[in-house]
Motif scaffolding. Sequence first.
Motif, PDB file in Angstrom:
ATOM      1  N   ARG A   1      37.381  34.992  42.910  1.00 54.34           N
ATOM      2  CA  ARG A   1      38.448  34.023  42.671  1.00 54.34           C
ATOM      3  C   ARG A   1      39.799  34.716  42.520  1.00 54.34           C
ATOM      4  O   ARG A   1      40.822  34.272  43.041  1.00 54.34           O
ATOM      5  CB  ARG A   1      38.117  33.219  41.420  1.00 54.34           C
ATOM      6  N   LEU A   2      39.785  35.854  41.799  1.00 51.71           N
ATOM      7  CA  LEU A   2      41.020  36.592  41.584  1.00 51.71           C
ATOM      8  C   LEU A   2      41.557  37.151  42.901  1.00 51.71           C
ATOM      9  O   LEU A   2      42.760  37.088  43.175  1.00 51.71           O
ATOM     10  CB  LEU A   2      40.765  37.727  40.588  1.00 51.71           C
TER      11      LEU A   2
ATOM     12  N   LEU B   1      50.483  33.999  39.610  1.00 51.16           N
ATOM     13  CA  LEU B   1      49.315  33.564  40.367  1.00 51.16           C
ATOM     14  C   LEU B   1      48.584  32.493  39.580  1.00 51.16           C
ATOM     15  O   LEU B   1      48.480  32.570  38.351  1.00 51.16           O
ATOM     16  CB  LEU B   1      48.364  34.740  40.623  1.00 51.16           C
ATOM     17  N   ASP B   2      48.053  31.526  40.280  1.00 52.89           N
ATOM     18  CA  ASP B   2      47.262  30.479  39.648  1.00 52.89           C
ATOM     19  C   ASP B   2      45.796  30.854  39.728  1.00 52.89           C
ATOM     20  O   ASP B   2      45.219  30.908  40.810  1.00 52.89           O
ATOM     21  CB  ASP B   2      47.513  29.140  40.345  1.00 52.89           C
ATOM     22  N   ASP B   3      45.202  31.113  38.590  1.00 43.81           N
ATOM     23  CA  ASP B   3      43.788  31.477  38.519  1.00 43.81           C
ATOM     24  C   ASP B   3      43.042  30.338  37.812  1.00 43.81           C
ATOM     25  O   ASP B   3      42.809  30.367  36.613  1.00 43.81           O
ATOM     26  CB  ASP B   3      43.622  32.794  37.749  1.00 43.81           C
TER      27      ASP B   3
ATOM     28  N   SER C   1      43.193  34.325  44.951  1.00 45.03           N
ATOM     29  CA  SER C   1      44.526  33.926  44.494  1.00 45.03           C
ATOM     30  C   SER C   1      45.554  34.997  44.840  1.00 45.03           C
ATOM     31  O   SER C   1      46.702  34.689  45.193  1.00 45.03           O
ATOM     32  CB  SER C   1      44.523  33.647  42.994  1.00 45.03           C
TER      33      SER C   1
ATOM     34  N   ARG D   1      45.997  40.645  32.892  1.00 42.62           N
ATOM     35  CA  ARG D   1      45.177  39.672  32.177  1.00 42.62           C
ATOM     36  C   ARG D   1      46.087  38.844  31.278  1.00 42.62           C
ATOM     37  O   ARG D   1      47.095  39.348  30.753  1.00 42.62           O
ATOM     38  CB  ARG D   1      44.091  40.362  31.350  1.00 42.62           C
TER      39      ARG D   1
ATOM     40  N   ARG E   1      48.574  33.978  35.893  1.00 42.58           N
ATOM     41  CA  ARG E   1      48.491  35.432  35.764  1.00 42.58           C
ATOM     42  C   ARG E   1      49.722  36.051  36.419  1.00 42.58           C
ATOM     43  O   ARG E   1      50.144  35.608  37.487  1.00 42.58           O
ATOM     44  CB  ARG E   1      47.226  35.986  36.428  1.00 42.58           C
TER      45      ARG E   1
END
Length: 336
Positions: free
Chosen positions: A13-14, A103-105, A17, A61, A110
């Motif tokens: 997922r990371l 970023l949208d996580d 993104s 993080r 993030r």
Amino acid sequence: MTDTMYSDDFLGRLEASLRAALPRWDLSPESDVKLLTISENATFRARDAASGRELVLRVHRPGYHSRAEIASELAWLGALGGEGVVATLTPVPLADGTLIADLDDGGVTRHAVAFELVAGKEPAEGEDLPRWFRELGAINARLHAHAKGWKRPDGFVRKRWDYDAMLGEVLLWGDWRAGLGLDGDGRAVLEDVAAVLKRKLAAYGTGEDRFGLVHADMRVANLLVDGDTLSVIDFDDCGFSWYLYDFAAAISFTEHEPYVPALQAAWIEGYRTVAPLTDEECAILPVFIMLRRMLLTAWVASHAETPTAQAMGEAYTQGTVALGRAFLETHGRAAS
């Protein structure tokens, strides 16, 4: 942090993104993206086959550094590189000229930053390591001189790595009392060590000549050797602490090794080629080494799911207790 941060689903997922944001750094979404490390943050390497451009991308993080703290790190990093103080990473702006991307996580924001790739590899243990610690001492002296004279920009903010942050009331990296495998006897030893450290650090003080902006995590994993050049990377933990703490951080996770005195001697020699280092300052280095060891014992416990912490395990805590006993034999107990 939780175990899910290290699952394949999380990493996938990371990466997705991050890949969606690559055009903001003028990289193709089809670029080859490879995870390099994951600990406090996740660091990736992205290579655009079409243009040949390669960048290192660090995804922070949430809940650790604020946007202002990240911007402050990049401001110092830019000044250090721009003034030729140290060979290091160069921050790369986005197309709009800013340095920090959001970023949208999965609904969580993030922050991500990019750097030019730096050539080199981590210096290996062995007969060459003192050579690089001699160079590291000179680098530290230049960094400290820069920190003392640099006019920080408005809004500059970084964490303060003092006794309270490490072992006292603030505890940025967790509580050493939660050390993996720590028993009652070991806790009693380390309680005594903590009291001695508190007393000695208070006596040493935080005057401007000895406490200021430092790298704070200049361990071997954050050094790159390329020919005769030693580069320093990962300023993510830079903040305000004792200047001599930089040496203690440099020997992170190896404080117990028999070659540490040789590294310390080389570091002091290198430092003195650039700036004075008094006998008093050299004599207090073991205090900072023990302080760092206690802090890392807390970090291993609070980050038990990370590959680094898993490699250390309970043996690291037991080693901390052994070092603590030896420290008390040399530096006295809290009641003395």
